[in-house]
Design a protein around this motif. Sequence first.
Motif, short mmCIF file in Angstrom:
data_model
loop_
_atom_site.label_atom_id
_atom_site.label_comp_id
_atom_site.label_asym_id
_atom_site.label_seq_id
_atom_site.Cartn_x
_atom_site.Cartn_y
_atom_site.Cartn_z
N LYS A 27 0.83 -1.20 0.00
CA LYS A 27 0.00 0.00 0.00
C LYS A 27 0.87 1.25 0.00
N LEU A 28 1.93 1.22 0.77
CA LEU A 28 2.84 2.36 0.83
C LEU A 28 3.44 2.63 -0.56
N GLY A 29 3.84 1.56 -1.23
CA GLY A 29 4.44 1.70 -2.54
C GLY A 29 3.48 2.17 -3.61
N SER A 30 2.18 1.90 -3.41
CA SER A 30 1.18 2.30 -4.40
C SER A 30 0.59 3.68 -4.11
N GLY A 31 1.13 4.36 -3.10
CA GLY A 31 0.67 5.71 -2.79
C GLY A 31 -0.41 5.79 -1.72
N THR A 34 -1.44 6.56 4.13
CA THR A 34 -2.13 6.46 5.41
C THR A 34 -2.60 5.03 5.68
N ALA A 35 -3.20 4.40 4.67
CA ALA A 35 -3.67 3.03 4.83
C ALA A 35 -2.50 2.08 5.07
N GLY A 36 -1.41 2.30 4.35
CA GLY A 36 -0.25 1.44 4.51
C GLY A 36 0.35 1.53 5.90
N ILE A 37 0.44 2.75 6.44
CA ILE A 37 1.00 2.93 7.78
C ILE A 37 0.08 2.31 8.83
N SER A 69 8.36 5.29 15.22
CA SER A 69 8.31 6.74 15.41
C SER A 69 8.36 7.47 14.08
N PHE A 70 9.18 6.97 13.16
CA PHE A 70 9.28 7.58 11.82
C PHE A 70 7.94 7.46 11.09
N LEU A 71 7.31 6.30 11.17
CA LEU A 71 6.02 6.10 10.53
C LEU A 71 4.94 7.01 11.13
N LYS A 72 4.99 7.20 12.44
CA LYS A 72 4.02 8.07 13.10
C LYS A 72 4.17 9.51 12.61
N MET A 73 5.40 9.95 12.38
CA MET A 73 5.62 11.30 11.87
C MET A 73 5.09 11.44 10.45
N LEU A 74 5.25 10.40 9.64
CA LEU A 74 4.66 10.41 8.30
C LEU A 74 3.13 10.45 8.39
N GLN A 75 2.59 9.65 9.29
CA GLN A 75 1.14 9.57 9.43
C GLN A 75 0.54 10.89 9.89
N ASN A 85 11.36 9.78 1.80
CA ASN A 85 10.84 9.38 3.10
C ASN A 85 10.11 8.04 3.03
N LEU A 86 9.35 7.83 1.97
CA LEU A 86 8.65 6.55 1.82
C LEU A 86 9.65 5.42 1.59
N SER A 87 10.71 5.70 0.85
CA SER A 87 11.75 4.70 0.63
C SER A 87 12.44 4.36 1.95
N LEU A 88 12.72 5.38 2.75
CA LEU A 88 13.34 5.15 4.05
C LEU A 88 12.42 4.37 4.98
N ALA A 89 11.12 4.66 4.91
CA ALA A 89 10.16 3.93 5.74
C ALA A 89 10.18 2.44 5.39
N SER A 90 10.14 2.13 4.12
CA SER A 90 10.19 0.73 3.68
C SER A 90 11.50 0.08 4.08
N TYR A 91 12.59 0.82 3.92
CA TYR A 91 13.90 0.30 4.29
C TYR A 91 13.96 0.00 5.78
N GLY A 92 13.41 0.91 6.59
CA GLY A 92 13.41 0.70 8.03
C GLY A 92 12.60 -0.52 8.44
N VAL A 93 11.42 -0.67 7.85
CA VAL A 93 10.57 -1.82 8.17
C VAL A 93 11.28 -3.12 7.79
#
Length: 243
Positions: A27-31, A34-37, A69-75, A85-93
Amino acid sequence: MSDALSEEFFAEVSDKYYPQVLEGLEKLGSGEVTAGIEVLARPLHTIKGVTGFMPGFEAASHLTHAVESFLKMLQAGTLPHSDDNLSLASYGVNSVFAAIEQIRELGAPDQSEIDAVCEVLQAASGGAQGGAKAASANCVACDRDPQGPVLRLTCARMHKKAQADQLVGAILALPQTEPVILDLSGVSTFGSGVWDDLAGLAGMWTIRVRGLKGAARETFFAWNFDTVFAVEPTPQAHAGSEQ
């Protein structure tokens, strides 16, 4: 790690949490940020709590907390939903699950990898001290080898516009008659936006990339920049091996 509690946790990660995470990352990768997080939050919160009280898993818990915490800031909209930022979020997960797998296979995670991921997330969140100063400092050193001019990047993270401008300016100062080699051997993360800026020069300069590794390598291939820039094989690579 072979005790019953650990084995039960590993089974839960594989059978329950990882499928949920894959759904969230898709979901994150498809844009659908919010739903992905929202999907990612459930398994990560559980993993953070469980690893927090299991001996030997404390580093994974710390990493999961940083990613959460990073995901919460995006959310919350505190951080923009930029490609970087989305790439970093995926990398972190993905790094959370890599750390858990290292614990299962080796008995302990690679602490240096965890520290590097946490540092990158902190810097992207605006929490790293001296970030603005580092962005404006000179981050490109010009050398030469028999193949042509070599632009060696001297900062570990290349994400800021000021850094991209320095690199573009360094390329513009070079002749178009020989290849330009970018040496990324000292770079941990390299933003897709910086690659986009360089892509505009690829039709005029032949740009080759050397020393890709870690998250910088992941971003490069995930965004298909290998179709724009040639990648030099590592010095240790044998003929015919992949870069």
